[in-house]
Design a protein around this motif. Structure first.
Motif, PDB file in Angstrom:
ATOM      1  N   PRO A  58       0.826  -1.218   0.000  1.00 48.54           N
ATOM      2  CA  PRO A  58       0.000   0.000   0.000  1.00 48.54           C
ATOM      3  C   PRO A  58       0.855   1.262   0.000  1.00 48.54           C
ATOM      4  CG  PRO A  58       0.043  -0.970   2.185  1.00 48.54           C
ATOM      5  CD  PRO A  58       0.826  -1.894   1.292  1.00 48.54           C
ATOM      6  N   ILE A  59       0.459   2.229  -0.806  1.00 53.38           N
ATOM      7  CA  ILE A  59       1.118   3.528  -0.830  1.00 53.38           C
ATOM      8  C   ILE A  59       0.047   4.611  -0.898  1.00 53.38           C
ATOM      9  CG2 ILE A  59       3.248   2.715  -1.919  1.00 53.38           C
ATOM     10  CD1 ILE A  59       2.244   3.858  -4.555  1.00 53.38           C
ATOM     11  N   PHE A  60       0.417   5.831  -0.502  1.00 46.54           N
ATOM     12  CA  PHE A  60      -0.483   6.966  -0.597  1.00 46.54           C
ATOM     13  C   PHE A  60       0.136   7.954  -1.568  1.00 46.54           C
ATOM     14  CE2 PHE A  60      -1.560   4.896   3.324  1.00 46.54           C
ATOM     15  CZ  PHE A  60      -2.950   4.919   3.314  1.00 46.54           C
ATOM     16  N   LEU A  61      -0.514   8.166  -2.683  1.00 40.73           N
ATOM     17  CA  LEU A  61       0.026   8.980  -3.765  1.00 40.73           C
ATOM     18  C   LEU A  61      -0.412  10.433  -3.651  1.00 40.73           C
ATOM     19  CD1 LEU A  61      -0.810   6.471  -6.633  1.00 40.73           C
ATOM     20  CD2 LEU A  61       1.441   6.883  -5.630  1.00 40.73           C
ATOM     21  N   LYS A  62       0.490  11.345  -3.995  1.00 35.77           N
ATOM     22  CA  LYS A  62       0.183  12.776  -4.057  1.00 35.77           C
ATOM     23  C   LYS A  62      -0.312  13.077  -5.471  1.00 35.77           C
ATOM     24  CE  LYS A  62       3.692  13.999  -0.670  1.00 35.77           C
ATOM     25  NZ  LYS A  62       4.919  14.775  -0.417  1.00 35.77           N
ATOM     26  N   LEU A  63      -1.616  12.928  -5.681  1.00 33.00           N
ATOM     27  CA  LEU A  63      -2.160  13.038  -7.029  1.00 33.00           C
ATOM     28  C   LEU A  63      -2.189  14.461  -7.565  1.00 33.00           C
ATOM     29  CD1 LEU A  63      -5.001  10.374  -7.120  1.00 33.00           C
ATOM     30  CD2 LEU A  63      -2.622  10.210  -7.873  1.00 33.00           C
ATOM     31  N   ASN A  64      -1.853  15.434  -6.726  1.00 37.16           N
ATOM     32  CA  ASN A  64      -1.748  16.794  -7.242  1.00 37.16           C
ATOM     33  C   ASN A  64      -0.433  17.006  -7.994  1.00 37.16           C
ATOM     34  OD1 ASN A  64      -0.173  16.654  -4.909  1.00 37.16           O
ATOM     35  ND2 ASN A  64      -0.466  18.814  -4.450  1.00 37.16           N
ATOM     36  N   SER A  65       0.522  16.071  -7.830  1.00 34.00           N
ATOM     37  CA  SER A  65       1.790  16.206  -8.544  1.00 34.00           C
ATOM     38  C   SER A  65       2.002  15.062  -9.547  1.00 34.00           C
ATOM     39  CB  SER A  65       2.962  16.257  -7.557  1.00 34.00           C
ATOM     40  OG  SER A  65       3.008  15.066  -6.798  1.00 34.00           O
ATOM     41  N   LEU A  66       0.971  14.257  -9.760  1.00 38.04           N
ATOM     42  CA  LEU A  66       1.009  13.187 -10.755  1.00 38.04           C
ATOM     43  C   LEU A  66      -0.119  13.422 -11.761  1.00 38.04           C
ATOM     44  CD1 LEU A  66       1.494  10.119  -8.383  1.00 38.04           C
ATOM     45  CD2 LEU A  66       3.253  11.265  -9.737  1.00 38.04           C
ATOM     46  N   ASN A  67       0.052  12.923 -12.966  1.00 36.38           N
ATOM     47  CA  ASN A  67      -0.975  13.078 -14.001  1.00 36.38           C
ATOM     48  C   ASN A  67      -1.691  11.751 -14.210  1.00 36.38           C
ATOM     49  OD1 ASN A  67      -0.339  15.830 -14.630  1.00 36.38           O
ATOM     50  ND2 ASN A  67       1.517  15.062 -15.610  1.00 36.38           N
ATOM     51  N   VAL A  68      -3.000  11.786 -14.005  1.00 38.09           N
ATOM     52  CA  VAL A  68      -3.829  10.583 -14.113  1.00 38.09           C
ATOM     53  C   VAL A  68      -4.665  10.667 -15.391  1.00 38.09           C
ATOM     54  CG1 VAL A  68      -5.655   9.233 -13.018  1.00 38.09           C
ATOM     55  CG2 VAL A  68      -3.973  10.429 -11.595  1.00 38.09           C
ATOM     56  N   LEU A  69      -4.755   9.547 -16.097  1.00 36.49           N
ATOM     57  CA  LEU A  69      -5.610   9.445 -17.274  1.00 36.49           C
ATOM     58  C   LEU A  69      -6.660   8.374 -17.020  1.00 36.49           C
ATOM     59  CD1 LEU A  69      -6.276  10.049 -20.307  1.00 36.49           C
ATOM     60  CD2 LEU A  69      -4.703   8.170 -20.877  1.00 36.49           C
ATOM     61  N   ILE A  70      -7.911   8.720 -17.267  1.00 33.74           N
ATOM     62  CA  ILE A  70      -9.002   7.740 -17.248  1.00 33.74           C
ATOM     63  C   ILE A  70      -9.477   7.581 -18.679  1.00 33.74           C
ATOM     64  CG2 ILE A  70     -11.331   7.180 -16.446  1.00 33.74           C
ATOM     65  CD1 ILE A  70     -10.747   8.854 -13.927  1.00 33.74           C
TER      66      ILE A  70
END
Length: 193
Positions: free
Chosen positions: A8-20
């Protein structure tokens, strides 16, 4: 005995780019959970169509909607991809393209094509608990999430903030500080007899 070997990890999604990839019910569900847990997530969605509710939800976050069919060019600069289309061949293609580029990918409801799963999440201020069933039972994760939402007190965030302030006042080396905090917080988990 089978066990969950996921890390398990907790990601900082404000500094990563997510594509759906996709614009239907499942895509909307994934976007909803992403924004609920990480309101500042940077998300791009690509699909020939989007549900009205998805369009409204996208306005509440840093979400870009691209009304086109999936193409590997949309992977440029992405760190995490979630494929949610109802066309299995498109989802497999997304997986293949991501693996070739070392991008983490989740193909919804298809565990062999997932580098990660999106588990149940409970958030109370600074405290966040993630629940995984190793991709075996999202319903169980949902029920456990509901249980923890009820069990974890609303004021747990006050405790965390106070302990953070207390931690700053403790003297000694790292081991002494850990020992002091362990002793101080021991009562939190002791069972009452």
């Amino acid at each position: 005995m089978e066990r969950n070997n996921l890390y398990p990890i907790f990601l900082k999604l404000n500094s990563l780019n997510v594509l759906i990839v996709g614009g239907g019910h499942v895509a909307e569900e994934k976007l909803t959970f992403l924004l609920k847990s990480s309101p500042d997530a940077k998300v791009t969605m690509v699909s020939p169509m989007f549900r009205e509710a998805t369009i409204e939800l996208a306005k509440k976050g840093d979400v870009t909607l691209i009304k086109r069919r999936y193409s590997k060019r949309y992977l440029k600069g992405k760190h995490i991809v979630i494929a949610t289309t109802d066309v299995p061949s498109v989802n497999v293609k997304v997986h293949k393209h991501c693996r070739k580029r070392s991008i983490l990918v989740n193909v919804a409801d298809n565990p062999p094509y997932c580098d990660f799963y999106m588990g149940g999440i409970v958030t109370k201020g600074n405290v966040k608990v993630a629940i995984s069933t190793n991709g075996k039972s999202p319903t169980t994760a949902k029920r456990l999430r509901q249980f923890f939402e009820d069990v974890i007190p609303e004021n747990v965030d006050d405790l965390v903030k106070n302990l953070n302030e207390y931690r700053k006042t403790i003297k000694g080396d790292f081991e002494q500080k850990v020992e002091t905090l362990n002793e101080f917080t021991k009562g939190l988990i002791e069972k009452k007899e």
